[in-house]
Design an enzyme around this catalytic site. Structure first.
Site, short mmCIF file in Angstrom:
data_model
loop_
_atom_site.label_atom_id
_atom_site.label_comp_id
_atom_site.label_asym_id
_atom_site.label_seq_id
_atom_site.Cartn_x
_atom_site.Cartn_y
_atom_site.Cartn_z
N HIS A 124 -18.76 -15.78 13.85
CA HIS A 124 -18.27 -14.72 12.97
C HIS A 124 -18.81 -14.93 11.55
CE1 HIS A 124 -15.53 -12.05 10.84
NE2 HIS A 124 -15.21 -11.52 12.01
N CYS A 126 -6.20 -3.00 5.77
CA CYS A 126 -5.41 -4.01 5.07
C CYS A 126 -5.84 -4.00 3.60
CB CYS A 126 -5.66 -5.39 5.68
SG CYS A 126 -7.37 -5.98 5.50
N HIS A 160 -16.05 -4.18 9.47
CA HIS A 160 -16.37 -3.99 10.88
C HIS A 160 -15.87 -2.65 11.40
CE1 HIS A 160 -17.28 -8.48 11.83
NE2 HIS A 160 -18.34 -7.82 11.42
N HIS A 193 -16.03 -9.79 4.49
CA HIS A 193 -15.97 -11.09 5.16
C HIS A 193 -16.61 -12.20 4.35
CE1 HIS A 193 -15.89 -8.13 8.56
NE2 HIS A 193 -14.85 -8.87 8.88
N CYS A 241 -12.97 -10.38 0.52
CA CYS A 241 -11.51 -10.36 0.55
C CYS A 241 -10.97 -11.58 -0.20
CB CYS A 241 -11.02 -10.36 1.99
SG CYS A 241 -9.24 -10.65 2.16
N GLU A 264 -17.56 -14.31 8.68
CA GLU A 264 -16.58 -14.90 7.77
C GLU A 264 -16.59 -16.42 7.87
OE1 GLU A 264 -11.82 -15.61 7.53
OE2 GLU A 264 -12.42 -13.59 8.09
N THR A 277 -9.35 -16.15 8.59
CA THR A 277 -8.16 -15.38 8.17
C THR A 277 -7.54 -14.55 9.27
OG1 THR A 277 -9.55 -13.56 7.37
CG2 THR A 277 -8.94 -15.27 5.77
N CYS A 293 -4.38 -14.68 7.05
CA CYS A 293 -3.87 -13.58 6.24
C CYS A 293 -2.52 -13.11 6.78
CB CYS A 293 -4.88 -12.44 6.26
SG CYS A 293 -4.30 -10.93 5.49
N SER A 327 -9.84 -2.81 9.81
CA SER A 327 -11.03 -2.10 9.31
C SER A 327 -11.07 -0.64 9.75
CB SER A 327 -12.30 -2.82 9.79
OG SER A 327 -12.39 -4.11 9.24
#
Length: 282
Positions: A122, A12, A40, A72, A94, A124, A160, A188, A260
């Site tokens: 996680h 992405c 990742h 992240h 990001c 993030e 996201t 996202c 990823s």
């Protein structure tokens, strides 16, 4: 056997940007570190390690060099520590994650109790949570949201890579918990579009292959939504994991990949499927 690759399989925008920044940093002289894996994808991380980039769990005794902030993001405390140590920081967070961090900080400063919809473990989410200056909690599901106490002002943001449906269900529960609610849809667009493409493809094929790291949340979610429609769905990291038996009686196979997953890995998987198909027909 027909092989159909999803249009938006692979990197992405945020991941492409982060990897480009990381490889550029790796080419410079001096010590270079990544604060957590840049993305990742174990294969991409390994390539960076071969270029001298060392992955760190924390800054610890590091006193000099360049620190790459993973896609992240990291916690506000980690970023402050890097600045305090006067390390050179390459912030590859990001932009969508950065926006979620900013929203949490603004909501918190405005007196809202913050609800982050996502996976508490996680990185993030851990980074996003760190930007709250007041009360904050992480909610992973509608059931968890139902257990929240009553609150006066609730501010909601999402990891996201969350599914829109999960965010919607959590928001509906939160409407029962507070009189004033402010919601930022920080999912996202690329995540939603990939899931829509993957489900559309899964409906039309006899088998689905989902490529991506086993530690990738968005790849795991892609595999889950595909499996709901096509039971013969398999998540893999590399072409070496493919089992020829998966394609018995298969006329059409769909391939997608997490955000990823680099293009060269996707190409290797497609080439391996073609080899298996050729062996069947020869």
């Amino acid at each position: 056997m027909e092989i159909i690759l999803a249009k938006r399989a692979g990197f992405c925008f945020g991941v492409k940007r982060a990897t480009q920044m990381a490889f550029e940093a790796a080419e410079k002289e001096g010590k270079t570190y990544s604060l957590g894996p840049i993305i990742h994808s174990p294969q991409v991380v390994h390539r960076l390690e071969e270029m001298g980039v060392k992955v760190l769990k924390g800054l610890g005794e590091i006193t000099d060099g360049t620190i790459i902030v993973r896609s992240h993001g990291v916690t506000s405390e980690e970023l402050e520590e890097a600045v305090r140590k006067e390390l050179e920081v390459v912030d590859a967070t990001c932009p969508f994650v950065k926006k979620a961090q900013e929203n949490v900080q603004n909501l918190s400063e405005a007196g809202y109790e913050v609800v982050v919809v996502g996976d508490a473990d996680h990185p993030e989410v851990q980074g996003i949570v760190s930007y709250a200056k007041g009360k904050v909690c992480v909610v992973g599901s509608e059931e968890e949201a139902a257990r929240l106490p009553k609150m006066k002002k609730i501010g909601i943001v999402a990891q996201t890579t969350q599914s829109f449906d999960n965010l919607k269900h959590v928001v509906l529960e939160c409407l029962r918990k507070g009189a004033e609610i402010r919601i930022f849809n920080t999912i996202c667009d690329a995540t939603a579009v990939r899931q829509q493409e993957a489900t559309a493809l899964a409906r039309t094929v006899d088998c689905m292959i989902v490529i991506g790291g086993y530690n990738s949340a968005n790849t795991k979610r892609l595999a889950e939504v595909c499996a709901e429609l096509q039971p013969r769905t398999h998540q893999i990291e590399t072409a070496q994991e493919i089992n020829p038996a998966w394609f018995e009686g298969v006329a059409k196979v769909g391939v997608t990949a997490g955000a990823s997953t680099p293009k060269w890995l996707i190409d290797e998987v497609i080439e391996r499927i073609r080899e298996i198909d050729s062996a069947k027909t020869s």
